[in-house]
Design a protein around this motif. Structure first.
Motif, PDB file in Angstrom:
ATOM      1  N   GLY A 109       0.826  -1.210   0.000  1.00 57.33           N
ATOM      2  CA  GLY A 109       0.000   0.000   0.000  1.00 57.33           C
ATOM      3  C   GLY A 109       0.852   1.249   0.000  1.00 57.33           C
ATOM      4  O   GLY A 109       0.358   2.340  -0.183  1.00 57.33           O
ATOM      5  N   GLN A 117       0.628   0.333  -3.711  1.00 58.54           N
ATOM      6  CA  GLN A 117      -0.758   0.503  -4.076  1.00 58.54           C
ATOM      7  C   GLN A 117      -1.193  -0.511  -5.103  1.00 58.54           C
ATOM      8  O   GLN A 117      -2.266  -1.105  -5.023  1.00 58.54           O
ATOM      9  CB  GLN A 117      -0.977   1.935  -4.614  1.00 58.54           C
ATOM     10  N   ALA A 118      -0.354  -0.719  -6.078  1.00 53.11           N
ATOM     11  CA  ALA A 118      -0.694  -1.677  -7.151  1.00 53.11           C
ATOM     12  C   ALA A 118      -0.908  -3.057  -6.582  1.00 53.11           C
ATOM     13  O   ALA A 118      -1.803  -3.790  -6.988  1.00 53.11           O
ATOM     14  CB  ALA A 118       0.441  -1.692  -8.181  1.00 53.11           C
ATOM     15  N   LEU A 161      -1.796  -3.711  -3.500  1.00 55.23           N
ATOM     16  CA  LEU A 161      -3.042  -3.672  -2.743  1.00 55.23           C
ATOM     17  C   LEU A 161      -4.235  -3.814  -3.674  1.00 55.23           C
ATOM     18  O   LEU A 161      -5.157  -4.583  -3.437  1.00 55.23           O
ATOM     19  CB  LEU A 161      -3.122  -2.343  -1.966  1.00 55.23           C
ATOM     20  N   GLU A 162      -4.169  -3.055  -4.763  1.00 53.86           N
ATOM     21  CA  GLU A 162      -5.266  -3.074  -5.718  1.00 53.86           C
ATOM     22  C   GLU A 162      -5.301  -4.312  -6.564  1.00 53.86           C
ATOM     23  O   GLU A 162      -6.314  -4.641  -7.185  1.00 53.86           O
ATOM     24  CB  GLU A 162      -5.130  -1.865  -6.683  1.00 53.86           C
ATOM     25  N   LYS A 163      -4.163  -4.988  -6.618  1.00 55.37           N
ATOM     26  CA  LYS A 163      -3.973  -6.114  -7.525  1.00 55.37           C
ATOM     27  C   LYS A 163      -4.214  -5.706  -8.946  1.00 55.37           C
ATOM     28  O   LYS A 163      -4.788  -6.408  -9.764  1.00 55.37           O
ATOM     29  CB  LYS A 163      -4.899  -7.303  -7.162  1.00 55.37           C
ATOM     30  N   ASN A 164      -3.899  -4.432  -9.251  1.00 57.00           N
ATOM     31  CA  ASN A 164      -4.095  -3.928 -10.593  1.00 57.00           C
ATOM     32  C   ASN A 164      -2.896  -3.120 -11.029  1.00 57.00           C
ATOM     33  O   ASN A 164      -2.168  -2.561 -10.223  1.00 57.00           O
ATOM     34  CB  ASN A 164      -5.315  -3.010 -10.617  1.00 57.00           C
ATOM     35  N   ILE A 174      -0.845  -0.081 -12.352  1.00 54.96           N
ATOM     36  CA  ILE A 174      -0.995   1.353 -12.267  1.00 54.96           C
ATOM     37  C   ILE A 174       0.037   1.974 -13.180  1.00 54.96           C
ATOM     38  O   ILE A 174       1.209   1.671 -13.111  1.00 54.96           O
ATOM     39  CB  ILE A 174      -0.775   1.861 -10.834  1.00 54.96           C
ATOM     40  N   SER A 185       0.230 -12.092  -9.341  1.00 53.59           N
ATOM     41  CA  SER A 185      -0.336 -12.904  -8.264  1.00 53.59           C
ATOM     42  C   SER A 185      -0.562 -14.323  -8.737  1.00 53.59           C
ATOM     43  O   SER A 185      -0.664 -14.603  -9.946  1.00 53.59           O
ATOM     44  CB  SER A 185      -1.660 -12.270  -7.801  1.00 53.59           C
ATOM     45  N   GLU A 220      -4.836 -15.758  -6.728  1.00 54.70           N
ATOM     46  CA  GLU A 220      -5.381 -14.622  -5.999  1.00 54.70           C
ATOM     47  C   GLU A 220      -4.449 -14.089  -4.916  1.00 54.70           C
ATOM     48  O   GLU A 220      -4.778 -13.182  -4.200  1.00 54.70           O
ATOM     49  CB  GLU A 220      -6.760 -14.956  -5.337  1.00 54.70           C
TER      50      GLU A 220
END
Lengths: 284, 1354
Positions: B490, B496-497, B499-502, B504, B534, B537
């Protein structure tokens, strides 16, 4: 009759036949020697008895020549018994120098080794020019070999050793030319030697000699024949001449012993007395 | 077959262009070919005609040439035969031929031929004749240029009669009107059977009135001339040839084509005849031409014509192969074909050119259409193989251009796609395999950065806690303040990426956000991209990239696709690491466990073995204790016994020492006694022998009963006295010997001893005795023994004498054998020093009575014999073997005996071979041989013994001497022996002076100058040796012969000091007689006269000193004149002559002396320093007895030779021989004046024979070898007979005789061969070599003379 006696008869017949056919007289040769030689010859030719030899010997001269070769003993080497040559050099040569010319007779020269040895000795002593040498044998084949004067190289080492032991200061190689397998004796030596056929058993005197060498020939003769040969030598020798015999031959039992003086204690070199009834020398 | 588009287009063009043209060409061709055919056939027949004409012409020309050739030759012959010179020459030859009995062998003929040869040869060369003959009226060839074997032969007879020459000759002889005759070619034997032809014409005598026919001239034409004329060969027509054939079918000239079978010579030789239509017709006289089969069987074009040469007809044939003739026809044909070919060629050229041009145009069109299509196909192929770089890039506006652009675009798209797939594949490649996390991260980030063109990148992995991330891999990243290698989830964009699993993405970042740096500078990126990844998950980590350019959608899609793979890779890496850690742990634990168990086991084993050992040790200890107890007990016992023993030994030792002392004392006494005994005995020898000497001599003298006053009985008694005395003497000798050995008075005298000498001596001594006893006796020397050994010869001989004597004594029948051999290894000897290989065994084996075993030992002991009775039967002292035993021991050897009673005995003497002893020891030995008792004691002993006193009992002849008496001086201290000697002197007609001592002896010798002296050695006062040396050193007494007689052993010393003899007492009457004979011979020696001729005074002096001695009167001469004078006055026994004299040459002097009738020339000894030639030697040999060349040893010879002539008994020629010669003299007038050539190199023979022959009145010419003999035969005229020795140097008799017989004039010369050879074949050999007769050496003079009588008889 025993086998031995039969053989004796055969041998007698054979020797008689040889004498009648060819004139070679072996009847007075030492019978033990002759018997041994004949037996060897019989075995060599794949025969069973002495008698089987007879037809061949009588009919084929070549066959007889073979036997003759086996009879005459050709074991000889150059400067055999160097001490003899040393004695010859020291005891005999100085006296031979006092003659204007000398004649030397090698009786029973076989294949000539001894003749060349003596010729070399004479040459080194400066006597060869003054010398006439006769080398005789009964075997024509041996004589032809002697005339050629070609000997196998492998024996030369031994000859050279002998030669050096005679007390010579030169090199033996002066007297021959060698190729890969053989040596041939110097022509000068050859030319000085007259090789001829002479039969001690039947032939006579042919010249007046200053020096006669007949070494290890008479050992094959019986007493009677030895006496004849020694007389032949005696007739051939000048007074004061020299007679050289082999190590096992001797003048001692012969009728001539009175006329000769043994010159050298080790070798059988005999000096014929100049005066036969020589008075004692009174030297002060 | 399917054609492509291009090919189809080209073919259609060609087809339309060429077909019409082809049609036109064919029409033209057919028209032209027909007209050529007719022109060709007319040419061929014209050529054939020409060939026939050519051959016919050739034939007729050749025919004329041949006829002309022979006509010219005929003319030349007529010219020659009519020439006066030829006629003259012919007559000369005819004359010489006849004079030499129809032969051409005479010298005159030869010289005539020689002078004419050149001219005839010249004629032959210039007129082309091979040979020229002159033939006389009888038909004999009296001259020919070539001088072949027919020269001198008759043409009327075979073998020449049937030759061509013979036939020609006979024709001209028989047909009188014929002037020339021709002999056709036929093999002619004298010329190696070569076919030859001859022309013969008559020769007339033009000088006379009548033209008389005197002979014939024959000529052989040169074969070359005819051959060359006919020979014809053409380069153009290879088979063209011309040849002549005779009526007989044989070739008269050479065939060109088959010379090996059909040359003139070969056709005759091989019998190859030519029989063709041509030859048959020509011989019949017909000419003609035609195609026929020739002699080779070939079809030929031939022309033939007859040729008449004189009476002979030949066929001349010219021809060549038909095949070659037909060649002309081909030529015409060739021209025609040539023209045809030209037409053909122009048509084809036109066709070809059209074809080519049309083809080119079609090709260009096709090319512009098909090429782009092929390129497009090529690009499609490239894509298929994965190459996306090639493009068509075709700038054409047509349809083909559009197609190319569409294709290019398609390729672009496919390439892009393919690239992404490739990167992905590469990435998964990088991630594959067992990799640790850190390198895996680095690999991934590096790879992706490169692909995304990112300038900087980092990879963070989520820790196990799941709350933080750690920097695990980076690309061109460097830390910045505030940024950690560990961040929380985070936190920041990356956090952040996660955390978001996305993903950025950020663009347009501020300047100081982060800088991308290189070593050269840095710059801020514009874009940042954070990509989490990941697995099932669970976010495992995040990738962050920074770039100057914006990340494209494709890149982001690609990353999206990739993250899953990356996550799997990290997960599997993490799992793997975990497994590995666990595995490692387990392994370590297992290892530890194993080690512990091993240690345990080792401890166990050790414990076990210790327990066993302990047990054993215990047992041993127990048993040892037991033993110890027992030993202790035994020891105690023993110690007691020992003490006792010790005491005993002590006592015994004491006793022993005492005994030893006694023994030593005793042995000393004994040795002393023995020595005294031996010394006494040794010294007694003299005293024992002296009386025995007299006893024996007197007994022997009495036994002779010279005065005849003894009765038979008395005589017998005296005989017994003598024999007993002898036995006694022998006994004494042996006892003395033994005691000498025992007393150590004998020292061995080691020298080299030849075994053969030992053998010979033994044989001489005993063979006679054995013969007398009827026992066989033989001596054998083994082959392997050394020639000589080093030992004391005298002692060895003594031992052998003992052995042999013993054997002789005890063997009455059978045999005795003396054997010299190497000691056998099995032989039993006591001494260990005798090694078999270094030891000689001399054994005497007999077949006598033998010795029983129990006696075998004792016989070697002194004074013992096998048994008493034996001694009585066989006699002897029995000391021999004891002495032998002692002697053997002295020589380091020993004696072995093997015997059985009744079967004989073998005594063997083993002797070490030994080595030479240093010579200086000999002096000591001789010293030692002197008697032990000092010399000075002798007189004393003598006095005490009372044997003699000063007043000497013997009455000598001192007072009865008168002039002319021969006086003998006897110096002898034994009066009895002196008396005996005195008596002997009187018997030998000597007066005698006797004295018993040396001093008086010397005085008497000086005073009376006796003729001889007999001298004893042991004398009171000075001894015999001193007397002898004093006598010899006194000039007045030196010449007196001294004979020594003594009880001492014979010594060479006596002779060395000048005694004439030595007798060892006791002497026998016989010995005494011999001694007196010796005196006689020395005393009676006549004074001899010697003449020494030498011009140098000094040298002469030396010679006189050398040669002269007491009994020689020496005369000297320095010149030839003196010699002659001296010889006239005295008779000499010998003359020594130096060749170089001032007034004449020695040879001349000798020749002159020999010719002087009234001089008696003594035997001459030439003594010269000159080197003599063989001729000089021969010459000198005629006049002198011997020639001595001065050299180191020449004085010795001079002494020998002179003493020969000075002392020899003058023996005249045996009376019988003289008588024979005298008897023969009258009978042998036929020998008078005959000349004999005596060829022999044996000078004695030469002198003996020439002496006899000269006595017969013959003249003897001497040659010393064959070569010389041949020279002498030429040199000396009129030799009547040759006596030829066979064995000679240079040239032997055989060769000489052959050489003599080779000369015609010596064919009948009698040659008698003298040969030392007695073989059966030798006689034959001599006769074969040319001997007239044969005589064996030594030459029996009478036989020789009778043989010569036969051969000299005319």
């Amino acid at each position: 009759m025993q086998e031995k006696e039969i053989e004796e008869i055969e041998r007698t017949l054979l020797l008689e036949a040889i004498f009648l056919r060819y004139g070679y007289d072996f009847r007075n040769y030492s019978q033990a020697t002759i018997s041994r030689r004949i037996k060897q010859f019989v075995a060599k030719n794949g025969m069973g008895t002495v008698g089987e030899l007879l037809p061949g010997i009588i009919r084929e001269p070549l066959f007889f020549q073979n036997l003759l070769l086996d009879f005459s003993i050709t074991v000889t080497e150059m400067f055999r018994d160097p001490s003899f040559y040393r004695a010859l050099r020291e005891e005999v040569i100085p006296l031979l120098r006092t003659y204007p010319f000398i004649k030397v007779w090698l009786a029973g020269c076989a294949t000539g080794e001894e003749a060349y040895s003596v010729a070399i000795l004479l040459k080194e002593e400066g006597l060869l020019e003054k010398a006439t040498m006769f080398a005789t044998d009964i075997n024509d084949e041996s004589l032809a070999g002697a005339k050629r004067g070609i000997y196998p190289l492998k024996q030369v080492k031994e000859y050279t050793g002998n030669y050096q032991d005679t007390g010579s200061v030169y090199s033996f190689s002066r007297y021959y030319h060698a190729d890969q397998n053989h040596i041939v004796m110097d022509r000068e030596l050859k030319n000085r030697i007259t090789f001829a056929n002479h039969n001690l058993v039947s032939d006579q005197v042919f010249g007046e000699m200053h020096l006669i060498l007949c070494r290890n020939v008479m050992i094959y003769f019986d007493k009677k024949l030895q006496e004849r040969v020694l007389n032949l030598f005696d007739q051939s020798l000048i007074r004061g001449g020299f007679l050289c015999l082999g190590g096992r031959e001797s003048l001692r039992f012969s009728s001539l012993s009175e006329k000769y003086e043994r010159l050298d204690s080790k070798n059988r070199i005999y000096h014929k007395h100049v005066a036969q009834n020589r008075p004692p020398q009174v030297r002060v | 077959m399917r054609f492509n588009l291009g090919a189809k287009l080209i073919f259609s063009h060609l087809g339309m262009g060429i077909l019409p043209l082809l049609f036109i060409s064919v029409v033209i061709w057919l028209t032209v070919a027909g007209s050529f055919e007719t022109i060709g056939d007319q040419g061929v027949s014209a050529v054939e005609h020409a060939a026939h004409d050519q051959l016919t012409t050739m034939c007729s020309i050749k025919e004329k040439q041949i006829t002309y050739f022979f006509r010219v030759m005929e003319g030349q012959m007529y010219m020659l035969r009519d020439n006066a010179w030829l006629q003259e020459t012919f007559r000369s030859f005819d004359r010489e031929f006849r004079l030499a009995d129809d032969s051409v062998d005479s010298d005159e003929w030869n010289s005539l031929a020689l002078s004419n040869d050149v001219l005839f040869q010249y004629l032959c060369v210039h007129l082309d004749w091979n040979n020229l003959y002159l033939i006389n009226r009888d038909g004999k060839i009296i001259y020919s240029v070539q001088k072949s074997s027919d020269l001198g032969m008759s043409l009327n007879m075979n073998p020449l009669m049937n030759t061509s020459l013979g036939r020609a000759y006979s024709r001209i002889r028989t047909e009188q009107d014929r002037d020339i005759a021709f002999g056709d070619y036929a093999p002619y034997p004298p010329l190696d059977n070569l076919p030859s032809a001859f022309l013969v014409t008559r020769i007339h005598d033009d000088t006379g009135e009548m033209k008389e026919e005197i002979g014939y001239l024959a000529v052989q034409p040169s074969t070359e001339a005819l051959r060359n004329m006919i020979k014809m060969a053409s380069k153009k027509e290879e088979s063209l040839e011309a040849y002549l054939v005779g009526a007989d079918g044989y070739m008269r000239s050479d065939s060109v084509l088959d010379p090996e079978n059909y040359s003139r010579a070969e056709s005759f030789r091989q019998g190859n005849k030519v029989d063709t239509k041509a030859s048959r017709n020509a011989i019949k006289g017909k000419k003609g031409t035609g195609i026929i089969l020739d002699y080779r069987g070939n079809k030929v074009l031939s022309s033939w014509t007859p040729v008449d040469v004189f009476d002979t007809r030949w066929a001349l044939i010219c021809e060549y192969d038909e095949a070659e003739a037909m060649k002309s026809r081909t030529v015409v044909n060739d021209i025609r074909i040539d023209a045809e070919n030209k037409v053909k060629r122009s048509v084809f050229t036109g066709l070809f050119l059209t074809f080519f041009i049309v083809g080119m145009i079609a090709w260009l069109i096709v090319r512009s259409i098909s090429r782009p299509i092929v390129q497009a196909a090529g690009i499609a192929d490239s894509i298929a193989t994965g190459d996306f770089h090639r493009r068509l890039n075709m700038q054409r506006a047509d349809e083909i251009g559009q197609m190319a652009n569409a294709l290019d675009r398609m390729v672009e798209k496919v390439a892009q796609n393919f690239h992404e797939k490739a990167v992905m594949a590469e990435l998964s490649d990088q991630m594959r395999g067992e990799q640790d996390i850190s390198p895996l991260a680095t690999h991934i980030i590096t790879h992706l950065s490169k692909f995304l063109n990112a300038r900087m990148a980092s990879l963070y992995l989520v820790d196990r806690s799941g709350e933080t991330m750690t920097l695990t891999g980076s690309y061109a990243f460097h830390k910045r303040k505030g940024l950690n290698s560990r961040i929380k989830i985070g936190e920041g964009i990356a956090g952040q990426a996660v955390l978001e699993k996305n993903m950025i993405s950020m663009t347009d970042l501020p300047e100081d956000y982060v800088r991308i740096s290189s070593t050269l500078g840095d710059s801020a990126p514009c874009n940042i991209l954070a990509v989490p990844f990941s697995y099932e998950e669970t976010v495992l980590g995040v990738l962050e990239f920074a770039s100057f350019t914006e990340f494209s959608d494709e890149q982001m899609d690609f990353l999206d696709n990739v993250t899953e793979h990356i996550a799997i890779a990290f997960r599997s890496a993490q799992n793997k690491r975990k497994v590995q850690e666990l595995l490692e742990e387990t392994r370590e634990q297992a290892e530890e466990l194993k080690q512990q168990s091993e240690e345990l086991m080792a401890t166990n084993e050790e414990l076990e073995s210790q327990a066993t050992a302990l047990k054993k040790f215990q047992q041993e200890l127990e048993s040892r204790q037991e033993e110890l107890k027992e030993t202790n007990a035994a020891l105690e016992e023993k110690s007691e016994a020992l003490t006792m023993e010790k005491k005993k030994i002590k006592n015994r030792n004491e006793e022993l020492i005492a005994a030893k002392e006694k023994v030593e004392e005793r042995s000393k006494d004994l040795a002393l006694a023995s020595k005294y005994k031996s010394e006494f005995l040794a010294n007694m020898s003299h005293e024992l022998r002296t009386p025995l000497n007299s006893l024996l001599l007197l007994a022997q003298s009495l036994k002779g009963n010279r005065e005849g006053n003894l009765t038979v009985k008395q005589e017998k008694a005296v005989g017994i006295i003598f024999e007993s005395g002898n036995d006694l003497l022998e006994l004494i000798n042996e006892i003395l010997d033994l005691s000498k050995i025992e007393a150590g008075q004998i020292v061995k005298d080691v020298e080299e001893v030849l075994l053969i000498d030992l053998a010979e001596n033994a044989e001489t001594l005993f063979s006679h005795m054995a013969e007398n006893k009827g026992v066989a006796f033989s001596v054998t020397l083994a082959d392997d023994i050394p020639r000589s050994i080093f030992t004391d010869r005298k002692r060895v001989e003594q031992i052998l004498k003992n052995f042999l004597g013993n054997s002789m004594k005890f063997t009455s029948e059978g045999r005795i054998n003396l054997t010299f051999s190497q000691m056998e290894a099995t032989a039993q000897v006591r001494s260990e020093t005798l090694q078999p290989e270094q030891t000689i065994a001399i054994s005497v084996a007999d077949t006598g009575i033998g010795i029983p075993a129990e006696k075998q030992r004792s016989i070697f002991e002194a004074f013992q014999q096998a048994d008493g009775s034996t001694a009585r039967k066989y006699g002897g002292t029995g000391l021999g073997l004891s002495i032998s035993k002692e002697l053997a021991a002295l020589l380091g050897g020993e004696i072995g005996l093997v015997s059985e009673p009744g079967k004989g005995a073998v005594f063997t003497l083993y002797l070490p071979v030994g080595t030479e002893m240093p010579p200086e020891k000999e002096g000591e030995q001789q010293q030692a041989e002197q008697p032990l008792v000092p010399k000075t004691e002798i007189p004393t002993q003598a006095h005490e013994g009372g044997i003699q006193k000063r007043e000497f009992a013997v009455a000598d002849d001192r007072d009865r001497l008168s002039d002319g008496d021969r006086v003998m001086l006897i110096i002898e201290d034994d009066p009895k022996f002196a008396e005996i000697l005195l008596e002997q002197c009187h018997q030998s007609d000597f007066k005698a002076l006797v004295t018993d001592n040396g001093e008086e002896g010397l005085r008497l010798a000086d005073q009376y100058r006796p003729a001889g002296i007999i001298l004893d050695i042991r004398l009171p006062g000075i001894d015999g040796w001193t007397v002898l040396s004093t006598l010899k050193s006194n000039a007045g007494t030196r010449h007196i012969p001294v004979h020594m007689m003594s009880a001492e052993e014979v010594s060479r010393k006596a002779m060395n000091q000048g005694a004439i003899g030595f007798l060892s007492k006791p002497v026998t009457g016989e010995q005494l007689n011999k001694a007196f004979d010796r005196f006689e011979s020395v005393i009676n020696k006549k004074i001899k006269k010697l003449l020494v001729v030498e011009d140098d005074d000094n040298l002469r002096g030396v010679l006189v000193d050398l040669v002269g001695n007491s009994d020689t009167e020496t005369f000297e001469a320095g010149t030839g004149k003196e010699v002659e004078n001296i010889l006239a006055k005295h008779r000499f026994d010998c003359m020594v002559l130096d060749l170089g004299l001032p007034d004449c040459n020695g040879i001349e002097l000798l020749r002159r002396l020999a010719d002087t009738a009234d001089l008696v020339v003594p035997p001459v000894i030439i003594y010269t320093g000159r080197d003599l030639s063989r001729e000089e030697e021969r010459e000198l040999n005629k006049y002198s007895e011997s020639i001595i060349i001065k050299d180191a040893r020449s004085q010795e010879r001079l002494l020998d030779e002179t003493s020969l002539f000075l002392h020899r008994m003058v023996k005249s020629m045996p009376a019988r021989k003289q008588q024979i010669i005298a008897d023969l003299y009258d009978r042998d007038k036929m020998f008078q004046g005959k000349k004999v050539l005596l060829v022999d190199d044996d000078m004695r023979n030469v002198f003996a024979l020439s002496g006899v022959l000269e006595q017969k009145g013959m003249e003897v010419v001497i040659a010393e070898d064959g070569k010389r003999a041949l020279e002498m035969l030429v040199q000396e005229e009129g030799i009547d007979i040759v006596l030829m020795d066979i064995m000679m140097p240079e040239m032997d008799g055989y060769e000489a005789m052959r050489k003599i017989r080779e000369q015609k004039r010596f064919w009948k010369l009698p040659v008698i061969a003298l040969t030392a050879k007695a073989m059966k074949d030798d006689r034959k050999k001599c006769l074969e070599a040319g001997a007239s007769d044969y005589l064996a050496k030594p030459v029996d003079v009478e036989r020789l003379l009778s043989m010569m009588r036969v051969w000299l008889y005319r």
